[in-house]
Each structure stands twice: as structure tokens, then as C-alpha cells.
Design a protein around this motif. Structure first.
Motif, PDB file in Angstrom:
ATOM      1  N   CYS A 158       0.726  -1.172   0.053  1.00  0.00           N
ATOM      2  CA  CYS A 158      -0.080  -0.118   0.049  1.00  0.00           C
ATOM      3  C   CYS A 158       0.821   1.206  -0.133  1.00  0.00           C
ATOM      4  O   CYS A 158       1.903   1.340   0.735  1.00  0.00           O
ATOM      5  N   TYR A 159       0.372   2.270  -0.966  1.00  0.00           N
ATOM      6  CA  TYR A 159       1.327   3.430  -0.905  1.00  0.00           C
ATOM      7  C   TYR A 159       0.661   4.717  -0.024  1.00  0.00           C
ATOM      8  O   TYR A 159      -0.476   5.070  -0.360  1.00  0.00           O
ATOM      9  N   ILE A 160       1.178   4.799   0.945  1.00  0.00           N
ATOM     10  CA  ILE A 160       0.900   5.966   1.734  1.00  0.00           C
ATOM     11  C   ILE A 160       1.883   7.157   1.975  1.00  0.00           C
ATOM     12  O   ILE A 160       2.900   6.953   1.912  1.00  0.00           O
ATOM     13  N   GLU A 161       1.134   8.509   1.716  1.00  0.00           N
ATOM     14  CA  GLU A 161       1.892   9.665   1.646  1.00  0.00           C
ATOM     15  C   GLU A 161       1.163  10.611   2.368  1.00  0.00           C
ATOM     16  O   GLU A 161       0.035  11.143   2.105  1.00  0.00           O
ATOM     17  N   ARG A 162       1.992  11.278   3.146  1.00  0.00           N
ATOM     18  CA  ARG A 162       1.706  12.635   3.849  1.00  0.00           C
ATOM     19  C   ARG A 162       2.568  13.610   3.459  1.00  0.00           C
ATOM     20  O   ARG A 162       3.779  13.401   3.423  1.00  0.00           O
TER      21      ARG A 162
END
Ligand SMILES: C[S@@+](CC[C@H](N)C(=O)[O-])C[C@H]1O[C@@H](n2cnc3c(N)ncnc32)[C@H](O)[C@@H]1O
Length: 349
Positions: A269-273
Motif C-alpha cells: 500500500c502506498y501511503i504519503e503525507r
């Protein structure tokens, strides 16, 4: 699209890093491995990356503290012990100091225990810590240990040795942009360290203590050695951890992971903040990070059960492909979409 809040580096800290410690900002510099940094490399790190780490940690701490069960727990502590691994010159711990100070907590009761392998970074860390205390009339305590983890294979055994000697249970365990350095050295040797790192640390966290694991989303820096983005590796390996039958910690942030990780079978899963920092050398410094906040399962369940379920959560703020998660289904966020019911996955509601 959601606005990214800008954190302004306080003037006192700006002065410490640029005037007292001679840090300098270098646009478009890319640092993958810092353990062997020279004095010059560390000055560049200080001016370029320290302010980002500062605002990332400060933002995350403020977000966590906004949750009332967590706030109540923190306020009730007589002493707060924080373990930070891979501290470098201290960007993220100074962000935490700023959080504790501005939240009005008594600095005299807050102890930072840091681990770092680069001697020059440690010297900077100690000077910055002291200067922060002096300028802000605070009395945070720092206990810094120089330790070089010889490889990904020995990381956990070296850590256990240290932690057994220390004999403490920590209220916060934090590690910012540290584990990715092992992947940047040797992806295949590093595989699995997010899982084993948390397996180790879960035994040294205090009841209702908080673990924050933060890294750069960073992708395939070397075209000849393709590898997933760090954020994907983190997702994969931490999901392996939470799915293990001996895991004691569970996600609370991003909220969607807290809500639905038990049934989540997504791969990589690609998570970015995104974070934006302003200081004297750069007006809008954008940084992109991925992270998980975890706590013991019972406490996590209590916190997460207070969060809305019937909403989508935006868990990637990537400008090319922003995405949401709803019950583990990932959807691309399109500009013409109605975004009223889409919540930020990185804050409590
Ligand atoms: C990217 S910096 C992050 C520093 C700080 N946490 C921050 O967010 O700004 C990574 C730090 O981990 C340290 N580090 C990397 N590999 C290490 C190892 N094998 N043993 C000890 N320290 C290490 C580096 O020296 C460096 O200071």
C-alpha cells in the motif's frame, strides 16, 4: 485538493541551526545514507533536513495529542520517557520538545534517550538540545548513547542489549528516517526489518505508550537496482507484524489502517503525507513522508472505535495520484469528486 499546512520554524531554532551551528540549505540534495557523514555533510543535513524533521514530528505530536484519551494519558504521567532511534542532529526530537513546551507540559519530567552512530551528529544533537533548553527556559533531559548498528542482521540484537541494560519502559518510542537507511544500503539484506524492529520494541513500551515510525516515501533511487518505495515496504512489513499472532501493538494512524487493518490484504500500500516547512532559507519546503502510529491493542481499539466508519480516508496526498481508502478499497481521488465526506487519514476526528 486538501491544503497542506505550513509549519514555521521558530526563530530561536532557526538561529540555532543556521547561525550557531552553521547549517546550510542545499536545494535538491538527496541523502540516502547518513551514518558516515562528515562534519560538512552534517551541516548540510542540518540546514536542509533538520527543519523538515522538526515540522513532521511537531505536526504528528499535535495530531496525536488532539485525541482525548491520549491527551488524558499524557497529562496524567509523572515522568515521560522517550526512546528515539537514529536521532542524528535531533530534528525530530526538537520537534517533540517544541510540542511538549507549547502544550504546557513540565519539561523537567521529560527525558529523551537517544541512539545514534555518527559522533559528529551526536555533538550537534547535544549542542542544539542545550541551546534549545537555554533559549526557552526549559529543562528537558537528554541521555544520548553512541551506538553503531553494524548491519540490518544485528540491529535487533544490539537494540535488545541496550534496552535490557537501560531497564525502562518507554512512553514514546520514535524513529524517523532511520530504517530506510538500511534499505538504501542493501535492499535484500534489510528486508523484514520493519517487522522485526517493532517485534523487538513492543517489549519495551510502557502501558498505553505510543510508537511512531516515520520514513521518507522515497522510491527507486538507483535504476539498476529496482525496489519498491519505502512507503510500500513499510506497509507490507508492518502489516506482517500486525497480522502475527504475537503482535501486541495496533495502528491508530493512519485512521483507515486502525479501522480496517484486520481485514486488509492489500499488497504494498502506498501511503504519503505531505508537510510544508518555512524557515529563513526557504519559504515553502515540501517534504513527503509515510508513517504509522501504534499503541497496545486494547488502547488502540478504544481510540479507533471513536472514529467515524462510514467515510473514506485520504491516505495518500501524492500530488499525481492522491488516493482514499474505504474498508481497504483504494480509490483515486479525482479533482471533480465531491470531497465533503473524505476525511484526512492522518488526524483524529
Ligand atoms: C536520515 S537521518 C535521520 C535523523 C533524524 N532522525 C531526523 O529525522 O532528522 C538517519 C540517522 O540515522 C543514523 N544511522 C543510520 N544508520 C545507522 C546505524 N547503522 N547505526 C547507528 N546510526 C545510524 C545516521 O547517522 C543518521 O543520523
Amino acid at each position: 485538493m486538501r491544503q497542506i499546512m505550513t509549519t514555521i520554524l521558530p526563530r530561536t531554532i532557526d538561529k540555532i541551526i543556521f547561525d550557531e551551528m552553521n547549517g546550510y540549505y542545499l536545494n535538491k540534495s538527496n541523502v540516502e545514507v547518513n551514518i558516515n557523514n562528515s562534519e560538512e555533510d552534517n551541516k548540510k543535513y542540518l540546514g536542509t533536513y533538520f527543519p523538515r524533521s522538526f515540522s513532521e514530528a511537531l505536526t504528528i505530536m499535535n495530531d496525536i495529542y488532539a485525541q482525548k484519551l491520549i491527551r488524558k494519558h499524557i497529562i496524567g504521567k509523572q515522568q515521560i520517557n522517550i526512546l528515539d532511534i537514529g536521532t542524528g542532529s535531533g530534528g525530530n526530537i526538537v520537534g517533540m520538545m517544541e510540542f511538549f513546551r507549547t502544550a504546557g507540559l513540565n519539561s523537567e519530567t521529560i527525558n529523551f534517550h537517544t541512539l545514534e552512530g555518527n559522533a559528529n551528529a551526536i555533538a550537534l544533537q547535544k549542542n542544539i538540545f542545550d541551546s534549545y533548553n537555554q533559549k526557552n527556559a526549559t529543562k528537558f533531559k537528554l541521555s544520548c548513547t553512541q551506538i553503531r548498528f553494524t548491519s540490518a542482521a544485528t540491529l535487533n540484537s544490539q537494540l535488545v542489549l541496550f534496552l535490557k541494560q537501560k531497564g525502562l519502559a518507554f512512553d514514546f518510542i520514535t524513529s524517523f528516517k532511520f530504517l530506510s537507511e538500511f534499505y538504501n544500503i542493501d535492499y535484500f539484506q534489510a528486508k523484514g526489518i520493519y517487522t522485526s524492529f517493532v517485534m523487538t520494541l513492543q517489549n519495551y513500551i510502557a502501558p498505553q505508550g505510543i510508537l511512531i515510525l516515520f520514513d521518507l516515501v522515497s522510491g527507486n533511487i538507483d535504476r539498476n537496482r529496482p525496489r519498491p518505495f519505502t512507503t510500500q515496504i513499510m506497509s507490507e512489513e508492518l502489516n506482517d507484524y500486525t497480522k502475527s499472532n504475537i503482535s501486541q501493538l495496533k495502528y491508530i494512524l493512519p485512521v483507515c489502517c486502525g479501522k480496517w487493518s484486520d481485514t486488509c490484504n492489500r499488497k504494498m500500500c502506498y501511503i504519503e503525507r505531505q508537510f510544508c516547512t518555512q524557515h529563513s532559507r526557504k519559504a515553502n519546503d515540501l517534504s513527503k513522508g509515510c508513517y504509522r502510529v501504534m499503541t497496545e491493542t486494547r488502547f488502540a481499539n478504544q481510540i479507533i472505535s471513536s472514529q467515524p466508519s462510514e467515510n473514506k480516508y485520504q491516505m495518500s496526498q501524492n500530488s499525481k495520484s492522491p488516493t482514499t481508502c474505504f474498508r481497504t478499497v483504494i480509490q483515486k481521488l479525482l479533482p471533480n469528486m465531491n470531497q465533503v465526506n473524505i476525511l484526512n487519514a492522518f488526524t483524529f476526528h
